[in-house]
Design a protein around this motif. Structure first.
Motif, PDB file in Angstrom:
ATOM      1  N   ARG A 187       0.835  -1.204   0.000  1.00 50.61           N
ATOM      2  CA  ARG A 187       0.000   0.000   0.000  1.00 50.61           C
ATOM      3  C   ARG A 187       0.867   1.249   0.000  1.00 50.61           C
ATOM      4  O   ARG A 187       1.993   1.251   0.496  1.00 50.61           O
ATOM      5  N   THR A 228      -3.175  10.610  -8.746  1.00 50.33           N
ATOM      6  CA  THR A 228      -2.592  10.300  -7.441  1.00 50.33           C
ATOM      7  C   THR A 228      -1.238  10.993  -7.293  1.00 50.33           C
ATOM      8  O   THR A 228      -0.639  11.445  -8.278  1.00 50.33           O
ATOM      9  N   ASN A 233      -7.022   6.660   5.384  1.00 52.24           N
ATOM     10  CA  ASN A 233      -8.133   6.132   4.581  1.00 52.24           C
ATOM     11  C   ASN A 233      -7.949   6.367   3.090  1.00 52.24           C
ATOM     12  O   ASN A 233      -8.687   5.799   2.280  1.00 52.24           O
ATOM     13  N   ASP A 234      -6.979   7.186   2.714  1.00 47.89           N
ATOM     14  CA  ASP A 234      -6.706   7.427   1.291  1.00 47.89           C
ATOM     15  C   ASP A 234      -5.688   6.441   0.717  1.00 47.89           C
ATOM     16  O   ASP A 234      -5.338   6.529  -0.459  1.00 47.89           O
ATOM     17  N   THR A 241      -7.088   2.629  -7.177  1.00 45.75           N
ATOM     18  CA  THR A 241      -6.777   4.016  -6.845  1.00 45.75           C
ATOM     19  C   THR A 241      -8.016   4.753  -6.360  1.00 45.75           C
ATOM     20  O   THR A 241      -9.141   4.460  -6.785  1.00 45.75           O
ATOM     21  N   PRO A 242      -7.854   5.714  -5.448  1.00 43.81           N
ATOM     22  CA  PRO A 242      -8.989   6.460  -4.913  1.00 43.81           C
ATOM     23  C   PRO A 242      -9.584   7.384  -5.976  1.00 43.81           C
ATOM     24  O   PRO A 242      -8.969   7.622  -7.025  1.00 43.81           O
ATOM     25  N   PRO A 243     -10.795   7.910  -5.728  1.00 49.74           N
ATOM     26  CA  PRO A 243     -11.441   8.793  -6.716  1.00 49.74           C
ATOM     27  C   PRO A 243     -10.594  10.005  -7.076  1.00 49.74           C
ATOM     28  O   PRO A 243     -10.654  10.494  -8.204  1.00 49.74           O
ATOM     29  N   LYS A 244      -9.797  10.502  -6.117  1.00 48.42           N
ATOM     30  CA  LYS A 244      -8.934  11.635  -6.400  1.00 48.42           C
ATOM     31  C   LYS A 244      -7.973  11.290  -7.530  1.00 48.42           C
ATOM     32  O   LYS A 244      -7.318  10.261  -7.506  1.00 48.42           O
ATOM     33  N   TYR A 278      -4.050   3.139  -0.914  1.00 48.09           N
ATOM     34  CA  TYR A 278      -4.505   2.220  -1.951  1.00 48.09           C
ATOM     35  C   TYR A 278      -3.357   1.285  -2.320  1.00 48.09           C
ATOM     36  O   TYR A 278      -2.214   1.453  -1.887  1.00 48.09           O
TER      37      TYR A 278
END
Length: 425
Positions: free
Chosen positions: A164, A224, A175-176, A218-221, A178
């Motif tokens: 990660r 990255t 929490n961000d 990957t997060p929505p943001k 991935y």
């Protein structure tokens, strides 16, 4: 939140320690298996003759098992030339989950009769497969030439390593995080020579090669931090290294006095195959006190600093990061890779104390703090602390090696168990 695990997972390892004590060697020495799951303190050992001799009534795991099984063997001592051990184990760490490990090592001393205190050479390796489908295969060695004039150090590793990442700088959120995946080959080798009492210097050549690098979930943001920094499927670092260190400790596996200082300058050069020109510096200092002075309890301090200097751009996966020092030991209470930046400052203190009179059980209390800088200002603005405690079980009373089970608590709900063989520092 990081995973919590029950204590029972370490019991199979305690039992299998007896397997490492063969008729050939009589004792498991301080050459112990190395991996991110079950880790060891890896420094050039001092001669065994200079170490603190255990009292006759000291007790370790081998003594306990011999009592339970009523095994009658010759009296144990701390002598011999060739020392071999093989240990199957079950381990756990935040970044790997549960893992099966097979480890082997060999240690030997020079046979030169003119040497009163010959140095101990060792080679150690292990193969681990983890809950998260990681493969970890290291080979570490510290080999002394005749008369102890030169020391050859090797750190070779292969890792297939889904793990990660959490982004760059100190303001990232747990929490961000991935997934990332990569294969990794590490070839670090150094030759040092003694230049004065306990002071050594030398040159090395380091190569780090990453391939099949990819992000997972990957997060929505978007993009990255990895993508903004420069995501590529491959990355290479290659260059010479200069090392200078001084070590006054009698026993680097379980120090109770003295100090250790280390300086490593590593310039990576495109002409030697690196992706770009960049330079890193590592500065480290460790100090140990008996506290109280008439006891065997130890107050220990560790300062570890890792900087990129002189411009240039290191690969993302080689940036200073939590738990990515050579021994994977920084940042108890946080998962490996929790923080990452262009510079890292780390400080830890630990109090080590006996629980049982004969030294089989012990305990520690620890606290650490880490801070990371990131471009464009390269300033250290946030300190991330952690604290915790741990249990120590004496594996070998001659080398002082302990099974170390620690529970750390950090920020944002970060917490978890780590297991080491030998003290964290």
């Amino acid at each position: 939140m990081d995973k919590k695990v029950p204590f029972f997972y370490c019991l199979p390892f305690i039992f299998t320690c007896l397997l490492g004590e063969t008729k050939l060697i009589a004792q498991i020495r301080d050459t112990l298996p190395i991996s991110p799951i079950i880790k060891t303190e890896e420094t050039i050992p001092e001669p065994f003759e200079t170490r603190e001799t255990p009292t006759q009534d000291a007790v370790d795991v081998v003594d306990i098992i011999k009592r339970i099984t009523r095994t009658k063997t010759p009296a144990r001592d701390d002598v011999g030339v060739l020392h071999i051990s093989a240990i199957p184990a079950v381990g756990y760490s935040l970044q790997t989950g549960f893992a099966g490990v097979i480890s082997a090592n060999v240690a030997f001393k020079s046979k030169d009769p003119l040497l009163q205190n010959p140095k101990t050479s060792f080679m150690t390796t292990s193969l681990a497969y983890t809950q998260y489908k990681q493969i970890i295969f290291p080979l570490r060695a510290s080999i002394w030439t005749a008369k102890g004039k030169f020391n050859i150090q090797l750190d070779w590793r292969f890792m297939q390593y889904p793990s990660r990442t959490f982004g760059l700088g100190a303001y990232t959120n747990f929490n961000d995080g991935y997934g990332i995946r990569f294969n990794y080959l590490k070839f670090h080798q150094t030759v040092v020579t003694k230049i004065s009492n306990n002071l050594y210097a030398g040159l090395g050549y380091y190569i780090d090669r990453f391939w099949n690098i990819s992000e997972l979930g990957t997060p929505p943001k978007s993009p990255t931090d990895f993508q903004q920094y420069g995501l590529a499927q491959t990355a290479t670092a290659s260059g010479f290294a200069f090392q200078l260190f001084k070590d006054t400790r009698h026993n680097p596996i379980n120090p109770n006095n003295g100090w250790y200082g280390n300086f490593v300058l590593r310039p990576n050069l495109a002409i030697l195959g690196a992706g770009s020109n960049w330079t890193s510096v590592q500065l480290e200092f460790r100090k140990y006190f008996r506290f109280p002075g008439n006891s065997k309890n130890v107050l220990a301090f560790w300062n570890y600093n890792w900087f990129l200097v002189g411009g240039g751009k290191a690969p993302y996966l080689l940036l200073p990061s939590t738990g990515w020092d050579d021994n994977f030991n920084t940042g108890r209470g946080y998962i490996q890779g929790r923080f990452r930046g262009t510079s890292m400052v780390y400080l830890e203190g630990e109090y080590r104390f006996k629980i049982s009179r004969k030294g089989f059980w012990g305990g520690v209390l620890f606290a650490n703090a880490q801070s990371f800088a990131q471009s464009p200002d390269h300033q250290f603005k946030v300190i991330s602390p952690a604290f915790g405690g741990g249990l120590r079980i004496k594996l070998n009373k001659f080398s002082g090696a302990n099974l170390c089970i620690d529970y750390g608590i950090g920020l944002q709900g970060s917490r978890g168990i780590s297991v080491n063989i030998g003290e964290i520092f």
